[in-house]
Design an enzyme around this catalytic site. Structure first.
Site, short mmCIF file in Angstrom:
data_model
loop_
_atom_site.label_atom_id
_atom_site.label_comp_id
_atom_site.label_asym_id
_atom_site.label_seq_id
_atom_site.Cartn_x
_atom_site.Cartn_y
_atom_site.Cartn_z
N LYS A 1 0.83 -1.20 0.00
CA LYS A 1 0.00 0.00 0.00
C LYS A 1 0.87 1.26 0.00
O LYS A 1 0.58 2.23 -0.69
CB LYS A 1 -0.94 0.01 1.22
CG LYS A 1 -2.11 -0.94 1.08
CD LYS A 1 -3.37 -0.33 1.67
CE LYS A 1 -4.64 -0.91 1.16
NZ LYS A 1 -5.08 -2.19 1.50
N LYS B 1 -11.11 -7.65 -3.92
CA LYS B 1 -12.25 -6.75 -4.01
C LYS B 1 -11.81 -5.34 -4.41
O LYS B 1 -12.63 -4.52 -4.74
CB LYS B 1 -13.03 -6.72 -2.70
CG LYS B 1 -12.18 -6.64 -1.47
CD LYS B 1 -12.89 -7.31 -0.30
CE LYS B 1 -11.89 -7.75 0.74
NZ LYS B 1 -12.31 -8.82 1.57
N LYS C 1 -3.58 -10.83 -7.57
CA LYS C 1 -4.53 -11.75 -6.95
C LYS C 1 -5.97 -11.22 -7.12
O LYS C 1 -6.17 -10.00 -7.25
CB LYS C 1 -4.19 -12.01 -5.49
CG LYS C 1 -4.49 -10.88 -4.56
CD LYS C 1 -4.47 -11.33 -3.11
CE LYS C 1 -4.94 -10.18 -2.25
NZ LYS C 1 -5.20 -10.43 -0.88
P1 AMP Z 1 -9.79 -10.93 3.00
O1 AMP Z 1 -10.84 -10.81 1.97
O2 AMP Z 1 -8.52 -10.21 2.62
O3 AMP Z 1 -10.25 -10.69 4.38
O4 AMP Z 1 -9.38 -12.46 2.99
C1 AMP Z 1 -10.12 -13.45 3.66
C2 AMP Z 1 -9.50 -14.78 3.42
O5 AMP Z 1 -9.58 -15.10 2.02
C3 AMP Z 1 -8.02 -14.86 3.80
O6 AMP Z 1 -7.74 -16.14 4.34
C4 AMP Z 1 -7.34 -14.67 2.48
O7 AMP Z 1 -6.06 -15.27 2.48
C5 AMP Z 1 -8.29 -15.38 1.51
N1 AMP Z 1 -8.16 -14.79 0.17
C6 AMP Z 1 -8.39 -13.50 -0.19
N2 AMP Z 1 -8.18 -13.31 -1.51
C7 AMP Z 1 -7.80 -14.53 -2.00
C8 AMP Z 1 -7.44 -15.01 -3.30
N3 AMP Z 1 -7.42 -14.21 -4.37
N4 AMP Z 1 -7.12 -16.32 -3.42
C9 AMP Z 1 -7.14 -17.15 -2.36
N5 AMP Z 1 -7.47 -16.76 -1.10
C10 AMP Z 1 -7.80 -15.48 -0.92
#
Ligand code: AMP
Ligand code: TRP
Length: 331
Positions: free
Chosen positions: A111, A196, A193
């Protein structure tokens, strides 16, 4: 029974990466482990949020936990702020984290490198709060996607540091990162990756996406001109990403199996199969999501989860405060 804990920070709508990298594992593990699955709403506000949107996202996140198959009778599902000990231990952990450690966290570094302005202190110290989230419950494993592994490793360092300093306080947990699907990439740019924060909205499939829109995103996914369905994330990142999605949604089907099925066939055929698998999964989740929303199950689940979690968390917080010498009256 071994214990497992994980959380999701719904700063936006949950997407397929969250499902494949995290949520589906929570569901898988809920029989075998004592599962704690929480919604990290304190982590959400480390970046600015619109209050109405945030509330909607939180509600949707719980509904999607349930729709994806987490069962409040087996797993403890709760909102982070409903268990006050998270914020309290979070502060204590922050006081035991070195700035040098926080400076090394890649999420924060990325960031900063992007030149984002007005980053909050909360975003900087977020890994210390995450350590508290975990250590309050002494879990054996923390199932997360690849991007969170570094934070769990910091959690281990902090647990060991505090155990050395104050005596045995915390169980040292292990991150659990799946071999396939721990890093689902953007469909429009497979070097990033799926996230959102995708500005184009073409690379990210949301669990609540309209099925037609989801199909279109898969069909227009960026591929290559190798004309071969072959698992090779370095040279064919787009195709390999679609293969990971297909494999994860079909009981970890081996890559060799998928390669054999599509040998000599075009990318159009392959993408259609991926789109079918994605849409079938979304349809199933969305049907259950609608049932959950109209059933009152969300409030019941959260109340029950928070009650159970608070017992463990309060006990741990009291033990830590006492060991540090912060308490006068023994509770
Ligand atoms: P977050 O949306 O950042 O809170 O992520 C929630 C969970 O989803 C965490 O365990 C992340 O590691 C997993 N996660 C988020 N984005 C991805 C992605 N593109 N591929 C796999 N796992 C993801
Ligand atoms: N930081 C995680 C994410 O962005 C969410 C999270 C917060 C978490 N606390 C946690 C995950 C504790 C596992 C364990 O995805």
């Amino acid at each position: 029974m071994k214990r497992m804990l994980s959380g999701i920070k719904p700063t936006g709508q949950l997407h397929l990466g969250n499902y494949i990298g995290a949520l589906r594992h929570f569901v898988e593990y809920q029989d075998e482990y004592e599962m704690f699955a929480f919604i990290a709403n304190l982590h959400c506000i480390t970046v600015p949020q619109d209050p109405k949107e945030l509330q909607q996202n939180l509600r949707d996140c719980v509904a999607l936990y349930l729709a994806c198959g987490l069962d409040p009778d087996r797993a403890n599902i709760f909102l982070q702020t409903d268990v006050r000990a998270h914020a309290q231990l979070g502060y204590i952990m922050c006081c035991h984290t070195y700035m040098g450690e926080l400076n090394r966290m890649t999420q924060f570094k990325d960031k900063m490198a992007h030149g984002e302005k007005n980053l909050s202190g909360g975003l900087y110290t977020y890994p210390s709060l995450m350590a508290a989230d975990i250590l309050l419950y002494d879990p054996d494993y923390v199932p997360v996607g690849e991007d969170q592994k570094q934070h769990v490793e910091l959690t281990r360092d902090l647990a060991i540091r505090m155990n050395n300093r104050y005596g045995e306080l915390f169980h040292v947990p292990e991150p659990l990162v799946a071999k396939v699907g721990a890093r689902i990439m953007s469909l429009s740019d497979p070097s990033k990756k799926m996230s959102k924060s995708d500005e184009t909205n073409k690379g990210c499939i949301y669990l609540l996406d309209d099925l037609k829109a989801a199909r279109k995103k898969v069909m227009s996914a960026v591929t290559d001109n190798c004309a071969k369905v072959h698992f090779d994330p370095e040279n064919q990142p787009g195709i390999s990403n679609l293969m990971q999605i297909l494999s994860s949604l079909s009981d970890e089907r081996p890559m060799a199996d998928i390669e054999a099925e599509f040998e000599g066939r075009g990318y159009g055929d392959f993408k259609r199969s991926v789109a079918d698998a994605v849409c079938a999964k979304l349809e199933d989740i969305q049907n259950r999501y609608n049932e959950v929303l109209s059933s009152g199950a969300i409030d019941r689940a959260l109340e029950k989860g928070a009650q159970r979690a608070s017992v463990l968390a309060d006990e741990k917080l009291a033990k830590v405060q006492k060991a540090i010498g912060m308490e006068i009256i023994t509770k």
